[in-house]
Design a protein around this motif. Structure first.
Motif, PDB file in Angstrom:
ATOM      1  N   GLU A  62       0.825  -1.197   0.000  1.00 25.95           N
ATOM      2  CA  GLU A  62       0.000   0.000   0.000  1.00 25.95           C
ATOM      3  C   GLU A  62       0.860   1.248   0.000  1.00 25.95           C
ATOM      4  OE1 GLU A  62      -3.680   0.322   2.471  1.00 25.95           O
ATOM      5  OE2 GLU A  62      -2.986  -1.600   3.224  1.00 25.95           O
ATOM      6  N   LEU A  63       0.264   2.350  -0.455  1.00 21.77           N
ATOM      7  CA  LEU A  63       0.964   3.628  -0.438  1.00 21.77           C
ATOM      8  C   LEU A  63      -0.059   4.713  -0.126  1.00 21.77           C
ATOM      9  CD1 LEU A  63       3.615   5.262  -1.211  1.00 21.77           C
ATOM     10  CD2 LEU A  63       2.511   5.623  -3.414  1.00 21.77           C
ATOM     11  N   ASN A  64       0.243   5.529   0.872  1.00 22.68           N
ATOM     12  CA  ASN A  64      -0.666   6.630   1.211  1.00 22.68           C
ATOM     13  C   ASN A  64      -0.193   7.920   0.563  1.00 22.68           C
ATOM     14  OD1 ASN A  64      -1.853   4.750   2.852  1.00 22.68           O
ATOM     15  ND2 ASN A  64      -1.016   5.584   4.753  1.00 22.68           N
ATOM     16  N   VAL A  65      -1.018   8.473  -0.293  1.00 17.65           N
ATOM     17  CA  VAL A  65      -0.678   9.773  -0.874  1.00 17.65           C
ATOM     18  C   VAL A  65      -1.723  10.785  -0.434  1.00 17.65           C
ATOM     19  CG1 VAL A  65       0.452   8.749  -2.849  1.00 17.65           C
ATOM     20  CG2 VAL A  65      -1.939   9.397  -3.021  1.00 17.65           C
ATOM     21  N   ILE A  66      -1.369  12.052  -0.486  1.00 15.44           N
ATOM     22  CA  ILE A  66      -2.274  13.106  -0.030  1.00 15.44           C
ATOM     23  C   ILE A  66      -2.151  14.282  -0.978  1.00 15.44           C
ATOM     24  CG2 ILE A  66      -0.501  13.994   1.570  1.00 15.44           C
ATOM     25  CD1 ILE A  66      -2.797  14.828   3.439  1.00 15.44           C
ATOM     26  N   ALA A  67      -3.253  14.997  -1.143  1.00 14.37           N
ATOM     27  CA  ALA A  67      -3.253  16.243  -1.904  1.00 14.37           C
ATOM     28  C   ALA A  67      -2.836  16.063  -3.356  1.00 14.37           C
ATOM     29  CB  ALA A  67      -2.358  17.289  -1.232  1.00 14.37           C
ATOM     30  N   LEU A  68      -3.278  14.987  -3.988  1.00  9.11           N
ATOM     31  CA  LEU A  68      -2.993  14.812  -5.404  1.00  9.11           C
ATOM     32  C   LEU A  68      -4.298  14.797  -6.203  1.00  9.11           C
ATOM     33  CD1 LEU A  68      -0.277  11.983  -5.324  1.00  9.11           C
ATOM     34  CD2 LEU A  68       0.034  14.443  -5.161  1.00  9.11           C
ATOM     35  N   PRO A  69      -4.748  15.955  -6.681  1.00  8.39           N
ATOM     36  CA  PRO A  69      -5.997  15.996  -7.451  1.00  8.39           C
ATOM     37  C   PRO A  69      -5.817  15.262  -8.777  1.00  8.39           C
ATOM     38  CG  PRO A  69      -5.248  18.217  -6.856  1.00  8.39           C
ATOM     39  CD  PRO A  69      -4.127  17.270  -6.579  1.00  8.39           C
ATOM     40  N   PRO A  70      -6.748  14.387  -9.133  1.00  4.58           N
ATOM     41  CA  PRO A  70      -6.604  13.608 -10.366  1.00  4.58           C
ATOM     42  C   PRO A  70      -6.517  14.483 -11.620  1.00  4.58           C
ATOM     43  CG  PRO A  70      -8.620  13.004  -9.161  1.00  4.58           C
ATOM     44  CD  PRO A  70      -7.937  14.041  -8.356  1.00  4.58           C
ATOM     45  N   ASP A  71      -7.127  15.685 -11.571  1.00  7.06           N
ATOM     46  CA  ASP A  71      -7.102  16.528 -12.766  1.00  7.06           C
ATOM     47  C   ASP A  71      -5.986  17.573 -12.694  1.00  7.06           C
ATOM     48  OD1 ASP A  71      -8.201  17.979 -10.764  1.00  7.06           O
ATOM     49  OD2 ASP A  71      -9.959  18.655 -11.882  1.00  7.06           O
ATOM     50  N   TRP A  72      -4.993  17.339 -11.877  1.00  5.31           N
ATOM     51  CA  TRP A  72      -3.893  18.278 -11.705  1.00  5.31           C
ATOM     52  C   TRP A  72      -2.621  17.605 -12.179  1.00  5.31           C
ATOM     53  CZ3 TRP A  72      -3.650  23.060  -8.634  1.00  5.31           C
ATOM     54  CH2 TRP A  72      -2.343  23.507  -8.413  1.00  5.31           C
ATOM     55  N   ALA A  73      -2.016  18.139 -13.231  1.00  8.92           N
ATOM     56  CA  ALA A  73      -0.746  17.615 -13.747  1.00  8.92           C
ATOM     57  C   ALA A  73      -0.815  16.114 -14.018  1.00  8.92           C
ATOM     58  CB  ALA A  73       0.397  17.931 -12.785  1.00  8.92           C
ATOM     59  N   ASN A  74      -1.993  15.640 -14.382  1.00 11.00           N
ATOM     60  CA  ASN A  74      -2.167  14.238 -14.795  1.00 11.00           C
ATOM     61  C   ASN A  74      -1.995  13.229 -13.669  1.00 11.00           C
ATOM     62  OD1 ASN A  74      -2.889  12.495 -16.830  1.00 11.00           O
ATOM     63  ND2 ASN A  74      -0.787  12.104 -17.466  1.00 11.00           N
ATOM     64  N   TYR A  75      -2.186  13.647 -12.422  1.00 11.22           N
ATOM     65  CA  TYR A  75      -1.966  12.743 -11.298  1.00 11.22           C
ATOM     66  C   TYR A  75      -2.887  11.527 -11.330  1.00 11.22           C
ATOM     67  CZ  TYR A  75       1.710  14.470  -8.272  1.00 11.22           C
ATOM     68  OH  TYR A  75       2.937  14.777  -7.740  1.00 11.22           O
ATOM     69  N   GLY A  76      -4.095  11.712 -11.866  1.00 16.10           N
ATOM     70  CA  GLY A  76      -5.027  10.586 -11.936  1.00 16.10           C
ATOM     71  C   GLY A  76      -4.402   9.418 -12.683  1.00 16.10           C
ATOM     72  N   GLU A  77      -3.812   9.727 -13.846  1.00 14.74           N
ATOM     73  CA  GLU A  77      -3.217   8.678 -14.666  1.00 14.74           C
ATOM     74  C   GLU A  77      -1.928   8.138 -14.027  1.00 14.74           C
ATOM     75  OE1 GLU A  77      -2.825   9.827 -18.775  1.00 14.74           O
ATOM     76  OE2 GLU A  77      -1.778   7.980 -19.274  1.00 14.74           O
ATOM     77  N   ILE A  78      -1.192   9.036 -13.393  1.00 18.91           N
ATOM     78  CA  ILE A  78       0.064   8.602 -12.764  1.00 18.91           C
ATOM     79  C   ILE A  78      -0.222   7.548 -11.696  1.00 18.91           C
ATOM     80  CG2 ILE A  78       1.956   9.368 -11.280  1.00 18.91           C
ATOM     81  CD1 ILE A  78       1.911  12.026 -12.831  1.00 18.91           C
ATOM     82  N   ILE A  79      -1.246   7.812 -10.880  1.00 20.52           N
ATOM     83  CA  ILE A  79      -1.592   6.863  -9.819  1.00 20.52           C
ATOM     84  C   ILE A  79      -2.025   5.528 -10.428  1.00 20.52           C
ATOM     85  CG2 ILE A  79      -3.284   6.385  -8.015  1.00 20.52           C
ATOM     86  CD1 ILE A  79      -3.138   9.371  -7.290  1.00 20.52           C
ATOM     87  N   LYS A  80      -2.837   5.615 -11.483  1.00 21.85           N
ATOM     88  CA  LYS A  80      -3.304   4.370 -12.137  1.00 21.85           C
ATOM     89  C   LYS A  80      -2.124   3.597 -12.715  1.00 21.85           C
ATOM     90  CE  LYS A  80      -8.037   5.420 -13.426  1.00 21.85           C
ATOM     91  NZ  LYS A  80      -8.210   6.748 -14.043  1.00 21.85           N
ATOM     92  N   ALA A  81      -1.192   4.316 -13.345  1.00 22.51           N
ATOM     93  CA  ALA A  81      -0.042   3.655 -13.958  1.00 22.51           C
ATOM     94  C   ALA A  81       0.812   2.972 -12.899  1.00 22.51           C
ATOM     95  CB  ALA A  81       0.794   4.667 -14.732  1.00 22.51           C
ATOM     96  N   PHE A  82       0.980   3.645 -11.756  1.00 20.77           N
ATOM     97  CA  PHE A  82       1.784   3.071 -10.674  1.00 20.77           C
ATOM     98  C   PHE A  82       1.131   1.793 -10.159  1.00 20.77           C
ATOM     99  CE2 PHE A  82       2.994   2.875  -6.117  1.00 20.77           C
ATOM    100  CZ  PHE A  82       4.371   2.819  -6.263  1.00 20.77           C
ATOM    101  N   GLU A  83      -0.192   1.850  -9.987  1.00 21.30           N
ATOM    102  CA  GLU A  83      -0.911   0.672  -9.485  1.00 21.30           C
ATOM    103  C   GLU A  83      -0.843  -0.474 -10.489  1.00 21.30           C
ATOM    104  OE1 GLU A  83      -4.765   2.369  -8.498  1.00 21.30           O
ATOM    105  OE2 GLU A  83      -4.335   2.032  -6.376  1.00 21.30           O
ATOM    106  N   ALA A  84      -0.860  -0.110 -11.786  1.00 19.48           N
ATOM    107  CA  ALA A  84      -0.842  -1.143 -12.818  1.00 19.48           C
ATOM    108  C   ALA A  84       0.541  -1.787 -12.925  1.00 19.48           C
ATOM    109  CB  ALA A  84      -1.247  -0.548 -14.157  1.00 19.48           C
ATOM    110  N   THR A  85       1.578  -0.983 -12.684  1.00 20.39           N
ATOM    111  CA  THR A  85       2.937  -1.508 -12.831  1.00 20.39           C
ATOM    112  C   THR A  85       3.331  -2.399 -11.652  1.00 20.39           C
ATOM    113  OG1 THR A  85       3.445   0.612 -13.861  1.00 20.39           O
ATOM    114  CG2 THR A  85       5.304  -0.819 -13.396  1.00 20.39           C
ATOM    115  N   TYR A  86       2.945  -1.955 -10.449  1.00 20.40           N
ATOM    116  CA  TYR A  86       3.346  -2.708  -9.257  1.00 20.40           C
ATOM    117  C   TYR A  86       2.105  -3.198  -8.531  1.00 20.40           C
ATOM    118  CZ  TYR A  86       7.541  -0.083 -10.360  1.00 20.40           C
ATOM    119  OH  TYR A  86       8.601   0.446 -11.016  1.00 20.40           O
ATOM    120  N   LYS A  87       2.282  -4.197  -7.711  1.00 20.19           N
ATOM    121  CA  LYS A  87       1.143  -4.717  -6.953  1.00 20.19           C
ATOM    122  C   LYS A  87       0.993  -3.889  -5.674  1.00 20.19           C
ATOM    123  CE  LYS A  87       2.259  -9.395  -7.604  1.00 20.19           C
ATOM    124  NZ  LYS A  87       3.439  -9.318  -8.291  1.00 20.19           N
ATOM    125  N   ILE A  88       0.683  -2.639  -5.862  1.00 22.01           N
ATOM    126  CA  ILE A  88       0.576  -1.733  -4.716  1.00 22.01           C
ATOM    127  C   ILE A  88      -0.704  -0.919  -4.852  1.00 22.01           C
ATOM    128  CG2 ILE A  88       1.586   0.282  -3.582  1.00 22.01           C
ATOM    129  CD1 ILE A  88       4.325  -0.818  -4.427  1.00 22.01           C
TER     130      ILE A  88
END
Lengths: 380, 298
Positions: A62-88
């Motif tokens: 697991e990973l706890n992140v805070i203050a990352l709006p999905p529509d800000w600097a593409n964070y939504g996709e970044i989080i999805k990509a991270f989850e897809a790459t690793y089992k986290i």
């Protein structure tokens, strides 16, 4: 309030330490390769290489992140990509929080499982947090490629992505979109110009005032001309104090909005299908760029996952994902030179001439103090 | 906030209130615990933060009056004054408007009007925050529907100003007053009016010497409630006017949770302390008056 007495606390602490130690000892491989434990490791090498880091992180799961709006600097996709790459699994908390909230969360949840692992902070908060010893030093593999003035020498924080102050404009409602701060003073923009917040609170609005200062013979050490500029804008009736948001942009209430170029460029995409033709211009008279910074919580409940997240963000893939969100990743110059930056994303960035310069810590503090003191008076 | 709710079934010579018995101290204990936990504890935390300073490197804290002093000067003082001004003005207008609407409803013989007004008031009094701000932006903002239709711009209307903000606040404060004052108006017995008329009083005299004195505590109570609501409101103002109308709640938010100012948390706590003191002062005016004439509405 009940507090455990000292021996009890010591026992609890001892138990916690013991558990950690046991957990580390139980790690199947690489444990012998001079590991110092995930919490103290300052680079992937301390884990025994990237592969070991990935394994340790996936074990935490697991990973706890805070203050990352999905529509800000593409964070939504970044989080999805991270989850897809690793089992986290990424737990995203309070996406709209401000830097001050992040620091407050780190302090308030010391030692708790819900504490944020990694932080995306305004530069002033990165500096003050490092001074308060809240961050763990960690060098990502690309650390040496980050320009010296954009990182802490001890690697407690380093810049991640940034952008320029820009003028967004609804071309369907505005005949001639303004290109500079000087343009905004024209009578044709009466009741049209907004910032995306209150500059004593919002980082991007603060950037807007700073840029306006530079456009009006101000310097990094002297933000007053920027405050005077907005007072003049208000006096002429051009400035409206309403905070521009995607909603006000879409509704046409803030047809001209001063904001980071990556947010304005993102709006352009978002509203293309909704009858809003959103144009973005970086004003040539007031070029001001600002970067946010990444840091790892010293007390991160998932220390390995936190470090893996950092490696991911500063990998070519992570940097390009920011780029896709119109943000300018800190490694962009290196990646452009090395040919790893995605050219189609680079081509879509708003045009800027020259290279950005940054105010020093002292200049920034002074500008903020002046702003906090003078802004209300000037605008009311 | 307590508003005296009259019970119209009880007659003047009715049940006498029971004297305090020995068990009543125990019965009030849950309330005291609740108050201590939910009000005392936060208040203590605010007070502690407002008068101490924590050293960043050592973590030790020391007493200081610096935060309170800073909260009472410069832009912070302006914001306190701005908040008091806005809350005072809107509370006065809201109280009067609410009183007249409530009186119209109470004297109207149409039952449906009464229930419709009260229901609407109940809904509107709770309509606040960003949705309210956006509703106003869409109707009366610069490119709002109403602004365009009625050409409010040329009449000098500007939603993003002190006046604009007052109007928005009245939108939820007036219904709140209606809700608060209707029970009190119901409590004015028709017999009093008849008695006044029989002894030759005019309507004006009846209101001046009977009606208003009896209503005074409820009116004041309503005013205090409205003042408090306006004083504490934050989200609506934040979305509408940003920093251009100085308000203490906005200043607290800037200092406590922003991306710009670093290390201002304790000033924010000092500002909260100032707010509590101002609210306390307003209550202090209301309480003795309320005690004086509340007995008429029993």
């Amino acid at each position: 309030m009940f507090r455990p007495t000292r021996p009890v606390a010591a026992a609890l602490l001892g138990a916690a330490v013991l558990t950690t130690v046991t957990a580390c000892g139980a790690a199947p491989d690489n444990a012998a390769a001079g590991t110092v434990g995930a919490k103290a490791s300052a680079s992937a090498a301390d884990f025994g290489g990237m592969q070991a880091l990935v394994e340790a992180a996936e074990k935490e799961g697991e990973l706890n992140v805070i203050a990352l709006p999905p529509d800000w600097a593409n964070y939504g996709e970044i989080i999805k990509a991270f989850e897809a790459t690793y089992k986290i699994k990424v737990n995203s908390e309070n996406p709209d929080a401000a830097s001050a909230d992040e620091i407050a969360a780190v302090k308030a949840r010391k030692g708790q499982k819900r504490a944020p692992d990694v932080l995306d902070l305004g530069i002033a908060f990165a500096r003050s947090g490092a001074a308060e010893n809240l961050f763990a030093p960690y060098k990502v593999e690309a650390f040496d490629k980050i320009p010296a003035e954009q990182k802490d020498a001890q690697a407690r924080w380093y810049n991640d992505y940034g952008g320029y102050v820009s003028i967004g404009c609804d071309a369907k409602r505005i005949k001639n979109c303004p290109q500079t701060f000087a343009d905004l003073l024209k009578p044709e923009y009466k009741g049209k110009v907004a910032l995306n917040g209150n500059p004593t609170k919002s980082g991007s609005a603060f950037g807007g005032v700073y840029a306006a200062a530079l456009a009006n013979k101000g310097t990094f050490g002297d933000i007053q001309p920027g405050i005077d500029y907005f007072a003049e804008l208000k006096k002429r009736g051009n400035f409206i104090p309403v905070e521009s948001t995607p909603a006000t942009v879409e509704k046409g209430e803030t047809p001209i909005s001063i904001d980071w170029d990556y947010l304005n460029a993102g709006y352009a995409d978002q509203f293309r299908g909704k009858g809003v033709d959103w144009k973005v211009a970086v004003p040539s008279d007031g070029v001001y760029a600002q970067y946010y910074s990444q840091a790892v919580n010293k007390q991160a409940p998932h220390p390995a996952a936190a470090r893996l997240w950092m490696e991911f963000l500063y990998s070519t893939e992570g940097q390009n994902l920011w780029l896709k969100g119109y943000a300018r990743p800190v490694l962009l110059p290196v990646m452009t030179a090395g040919g790893t930056a995605d050219k189609s994303f680079v081509a879509k960035l708003p045009q800027v001439e020259g290279t950005p310069t940054f105010p020093s810590s002292a200049e920034l503090d002074k500008a903020k103090a002046v702003l906090a003191e003078k802004w209300d008076k000037a605008l009311s | 906030m307590s508003v005296t709710l009259p019970s119209s079934t009880r007659t003047a010579g009715g049940v006498r209130r029971r004297r305090r018995g020995p068990g009543s101290g125990l019965a009030v204990l849950p309330l005291l615990l609740f108050t201590g936990l939910c009000f005392g504890l936060p208040f203590g935390a605010v007070l502690y933060g407002a008068v101490t300073r924590t050293d960043a490197t050592t973590g030790g804290s020391s007493l200081t009056g610096e935060h309170v002093r800073r909260s009472l000067q410069g832009p912070y003082l302006d914001s306190l004054a701005g908040s008091v001004q806005l809350s005072g003005l809107t509370a006065v207008i809201g109280s009067l408007a609410g009183l007249f609407i409530a009186q119209a409803v109470v004297t109207s013989r149409r039952q449906w009007l009464r229930s419709a007004t009260l229901t609407a008031s109940g809904v509107l009094a709770n309509f606040g925050g960003v949705p309210l701000a956006f509703a106003f932006i869409a109707t009366a903002g610069i490119s709002g529907v109403l602004t365009q239709l009625a050409d409010l711009d040329s009449l000098g209307w500007n939603l993003y100003s002190f006046t604009g903000l007052s109007v928005v606040y009245l939108y939820f404060l007036t219904p709140l007053m209606v809700l608060t004052i209707v029970p009190a108006l119901d409590g004015l017995r028709p017999q009093w009016r008849e008695a006044a008329q029989n002894t030759g009083a005019s309507t004006w005299q009846y209101w001046r010497m009977v009606g208003l004195p009896v209503l005074a505590p409820s009116l004041l109570g309503g005013f205090v409630l409205l003042f408090g609501s306006a004083f504490a409101a934050h989200a609506t103002a934040a979305a509408l006017v940003g920093g251009s109308v100085p308000l203490v709640t906005l200043k607290i938010a800037d200092a406590l949770s922003g991306n710009v100012l670093v290390g201002q948390e304790n000033v924010a706590l000092a500002l909260s302390l100032d707010m509590i003191l101002i609210a306390g002062l307003v209550m202090a005016v209301y309480l003795p008056l309320q005690r004086r004439s509340a007995r008429w509405l029993r």
